[in-house]
Design a protein around this motif. Structure first.
Motif, mmCIF file in Angstrom:
data_model
loop_
_atom_site.group_PDB
_atom_site.id
_atom_site.type_symbol
_atom_site.label_atom_id
_atom_site.label_comp_id
_atom_site.label_asym_id
_atom_site.label_seq_id
_atom_site.Cartn_x
_atom_site.Cartn_y
_atom_site.Cartn_z
ATOM 1 N N ASP A 143 0.780 0.122 -6.553
ATOM 2 C CA ASP A 143 0.237 -0.909 -7.440
ATOM 3 C C ASP A 143 1.344 -1.822 -7.959
ATOM 4 O O ASP A 143 1.166 -3.040 -8.055
ATOM 5 C CB ASP A 143 -0.503 -0.264 -8.615
ATOM 6 C CG ASP A 143 -1.867 0.279 -8.211
ATOM 7 O OD1 ASP A 143 -2.376 -0.131 -7.156
ATOM 8 O OD2 ASP A 143 -2.422 1.107 -8.951
ATOM 9 N N ASP A 144 2.483 -1.229 -8.308
ATOM 10 C CA ASP A 144 3.596 -2.058 -8.786
ATOM 11 C C ASP A 144 4.063 -3.022 -7.704
ATOM 12 O O ASP A 144 4.335 -4.199 -7.970
ATOM 13 C CB ASP A 144 4.761 -1.172 -9.230
ATOM 14 C CG ASP A 144 4.468 -0.416 -10.517
ATOM 15 O OD1 ASP A 144 3.488 -0.781 -11.208
ATOM 16 O OD2 ASP A 144 5.202 0.543 -10.828
ATOM 17 N N VAL A 145 4.174 -2.541 -6.473
ATOM 18 C CA VAL A 145 4.649 -3.393 -5.384
ATOM 19 C C VAL A 145 3.625 -4.479 -5.065
ATOM 20 O O VAL A 145 3.976 -5.632 -4.794
ATOM 21 C CB VAL A 145 4.967 -2.541 -4.134
ATOM 22 C CG1 VAL A 145 5.347 -3.423 -2.953
ATOM 23 C CG2 VAL A 145 6.099 -1.567 -4.439
ATOM 24 N N TRP A 148 3.994 -7.444 -7.245
ATOM 25 C CA TRP A 148 5.144 -8.338 -7.083
ATOM 26 C C TRP A 148 4.670 -9.750 -6.759
ATOM 27 O O TRP A 148 5.359 -10.721 -7.062
ATOM 28 C CB TRP A 148 6.060 -7.841 -5.962
ATOM 29 C CG TRP A 148 6.850 -6.626 -6.325
ATOM 30 C CD1 TRP A 148 6.914 -6.000 -7.531
ATOM 31 C CD2 TRP A 148 7.699 -5.882 -5.448
ATOM 32 N NE1 TRP A 148 7.748 -4.909 -7.467
ATOM 33 C CE2 TRP A 148 8.244 -4.811 -6.199
ATOM 34 C CE3 TRP A 148 8.044 -5.995 -4.110
ATOM 35 C CZ2 TRP A 148 9.125 -3.882 -5.647
ATOM 36 C CZ3 TRP A 148 8.915 -5.074 -3.566
ATOM 37 C CH2 TRP A 148 9.460 -4.033 -4.328
ATOM 38 N N VAL A 149 3.516 -9.853 -6.121
ATOM 39 C CA VAL A 149 2.944 -11.175 -5.836
ATOM 40 C C VAL A 149 2.367 -11.713 -7.148
ATOM 41 O O VAL A 149 1.478 -11.100 -7.738
ATOM 42 C CB VAL A 149 1.845 -11.081 -4.762
ATOM 43 C CG1 VAL A 149 1.237 -12.457 -4.504
ATOM 44 C CG2 VAL A 149 2.399 -10.495 -3.475
ATOM 45 N N GLN A 167 -2.637 -8.252 1.604
ATOM 46 C CA GLN A 167 -1.599 -7.954 0.615
ATOM 47 C C GLN A 167 -1.433 -6.456 0.417
ATOM 48 O O GLN A 167 -0.317 -5.983 0.167
ATOM 49 C CB GLN A 167 -1.914 -8.650 -0.711
ATOM 50 C CG GLN A 167 -1.765 -10.154 -0.648
ATOM 51 C CD GLN A 167 -1.921 -10.822 -1.993
ATOM 52 O OE1 GLN A 167 -1.948 -10.178 -3.037
ATOM 53 N NE2 GLN A 167 -2.028 -12.154 -1.985
ATOM 54 N N TYR A 168 -2.523 -5.720 0.529
ATOM 55 C CA TYR A 168 -2.424 -4.263 0.441
ATOM 56 C C TYR A 168 -1.594 -3.720 1.609
ATOM 57 O O TYR A 168 -0.703 -2.886 1.419
ATOM 58 C CB TYR A 168 -3.820 -3.636 0.454
ATOM 59 C CG TYR A 168 -3.802 -2.127 0.383
ATOM 60 C CD1 TYR A 168 -3.918 -1.467 -0.826
ATOM 61 C CD2 TYR A 168 -3.652 -1.354 1.531
ATOM 62 C CE1 TYR A 168 -3.890 -0.083 -0.902
ATOM 63 C CE2 TYR A 168 -3.620 0.025 1.478
ATOM 64 C CZ TYR A 168 -3.749 0.654 0.259
ATOM 65 O OH TYR A 168 -3.707 2.027 0.202
ATOM 66 N N ARG A 169 -1.882 -4.201 2.803
ATOM 67 C CA ARG A 169 -1.119 -3.739 3.973
ATOM 68 C C ARG A 169 0.363 -4.085 3.830
ATOM 69 O O ARG A 169 1.240 -3.280 4.154
ATOM 70 C CB ARG A 169 -1.683 -4.388 5.243
ATOM 71 C CG ARG A 169 -3.039 -3.877 5.690
ATOM 72 C CD ARG A 169 -3.502 -4.677 6.897
ATOM 73 N NE ARG A 169 -4.784 -4.232 7.408
ATOM 74 C CZ ARG A 169 -4.927 -3.294 8.345
ATOM 75 N NH1 ARG A 169 -3.860 -2.719 8.859
ATOM 76 N NH2 ARG A 169 -6.126 -2.954 8.770
ATOM 77 N N ARG A 173 3.407 -1.367 3.624
ATOM 78 C CA ARG A 173 4.521 -1.391 4.572
ATOM 79 C C ARG A 173 5.855 -1.527 3.838
ATOM 80 O O ARG A 173 6.849 -0.898 4.217
ATOM 81 C CB ARG A 173 4.344 -2.548 5.553
ATOM 82 C CG ARG A 173 5.394 -2.573 6.655
ATOM 83 C CD ARG A 173 5.063 -3.619 7.694
ATOM 84 N NE ARG A 173 5.002 -4.954 7.120
ATOM 85 C CZ ARG A 173 4.681 -6.038 7.818
ATOM 86 N NH1 ARG A 173 4.351 -5.933 9.086
ATOM 87 N NH2 ARG A 173 4.655 -7.228 7.230
ATOM 88 N N THR A 174 5.883 -2.336 2.773
ATOM 89 C CA THR A 174 7.102 -2.479 1.970
ATOM 90 C C THR A 174 7.484 -1.150 1.325
ATOM 91 O O THR A 174 8.665 -0.775 1.310
ATOM 92 C CB THR A 174 6.901 -3.560 0.897
ATOM 93 O OG1 THR A 174 6.554 -4.804 1.516
ATOM 94 C CG2 THR A 174 8.150 -3.748 0.065
#
Length: 291
Positions: A143-145, A148-149, A167-169, A173-174
């Motif tokens: 959720d935090d990552v 970032w958007v 954006q979830y994908r 991956r990040t």
């Protein structure tokens, strides 16, 4: 070709014009002559000094100064990233930890995926577990990552569509890349995500592909009343409606019978849940789950 204003270039040298080779400013401006003292020149017999400049005495050659030796560093293996002068091993797929008699989980580098519905306490448990390990451990929250958007954030609460799924994908991956890099450098990781057993798009397959087969999934699944109470204490886009929480919780029940370890932390506080998580992970290392 243009040149900087105020810095004209000298005119090109032409034969018979300008200084000749070996010209020295000191030769063009000899020092003042003291009256009554003859010039110090060999063979002087009282004749007037010759006209024209006197060539300067040759200077002894100056030995060249060798350049300082280049700093020596340990050779860096091919394909290894370097930050400053610290070599960083590249992150590859995470393999399953080697089971040994009585593994000491507190000193083992592992990758953990904590699964559960909104309000299950994933983030609190993951942070506490990471804080109290005896080896370096990172907490990576999906959720935090995702958040970032900032501009253009596709909030799933406003509808699951192509943008929110993309954006979830990307965030998953990040997280996977970050986990692999941390683990390759001896830092354990615990990730948390609300993934469903009946949704391949946001299922375990993606996490296994991005992190590696050594990822250890554990489901945190308290009762519905507990997650509703915890969700009510949230704010912002982290808080869901009661209907959405109930729907997510019901779909999470599909993890029963999946073969993954499940922790019901309805009656457990965060430290107690982290201790149970340690026990579950020790058993998972000794006998990895099939998923």
């Amino acid at each position: 070709m243009q040149h900087a204003v105020g810095s004209p270039l000298p005119p090109p040298h032409q034969p018979g014009h300008g200084p000749a080779a070996g010209w020295s400013p000191a030769a063009q401006h000899p020092g003042p002559h003291q009256p009554g003292s003859p010039p110090h020149q060999p063979g002087y017999l009282g004749a007037p000094p010759p006209s024209g400049p006197v060539p300067p005495a040759p200077r002894p050659p100056v030995p060249p100064v060798p350049p300082p030796p280049a700093p020596q560093h340990a050779p860096v293996p091919h394909g290894t990233d370097v930050t400053g002068h610290v070599p960083l091993p590249p992150g590859g797929p995470v393999a399953m930890p080697t089971a040994s008699p009585g593994p000491d989980l507190a000193t083992t580098t592992v990758a953990v995926l904590l699964i559960g519905p909104a309000g299950a306490g994933k983030t609190s448990v993951a942070k506490f577990w990471a804080d109290h390990r005896r080896v370096p451990t990172a907490h990576i929250s999906l959720d935090d990552v995702r958040e970032w958007v900032r501009s253009g954030f596709a909030d799933p609460q406003r509808g699951w569509n192509d943008h929110s799924e993309a954006q979830y994908r990307l965030a998953r991956r990040t997280c996977g890349f970050a986990a692999r890099n941390f683990l390759a450098n001896g830092i354990s990781c615990i990730l948390d995500d609300a993934i469903f057993p009946d949704r391949p798009v946001v299922g375990l397959g993606g996490w296994k592909r991005h992190v590696g087969p050594g990822l250890l999934p554990v489901v945190l699944l308290p009762g519905l009343e507990v997650v509703l109470e915890r969700n009510a204490q949230r704010s912002g886009n982290r808080r869901l409606t009661d209907e959405e929480v109930a729907r997510i919780h019901g779909r999470m029940a599909g993890w029963y019978g999946s073969g993954l370890p499940i922790i019901d932390n309805s009656q457990l506080d965060v430290p107690s849940t982290a201790k149970v998580l340690d026990d579950v992970l020790s058993r998972a290392i000794a006998s990895p789950p099939k998923w």
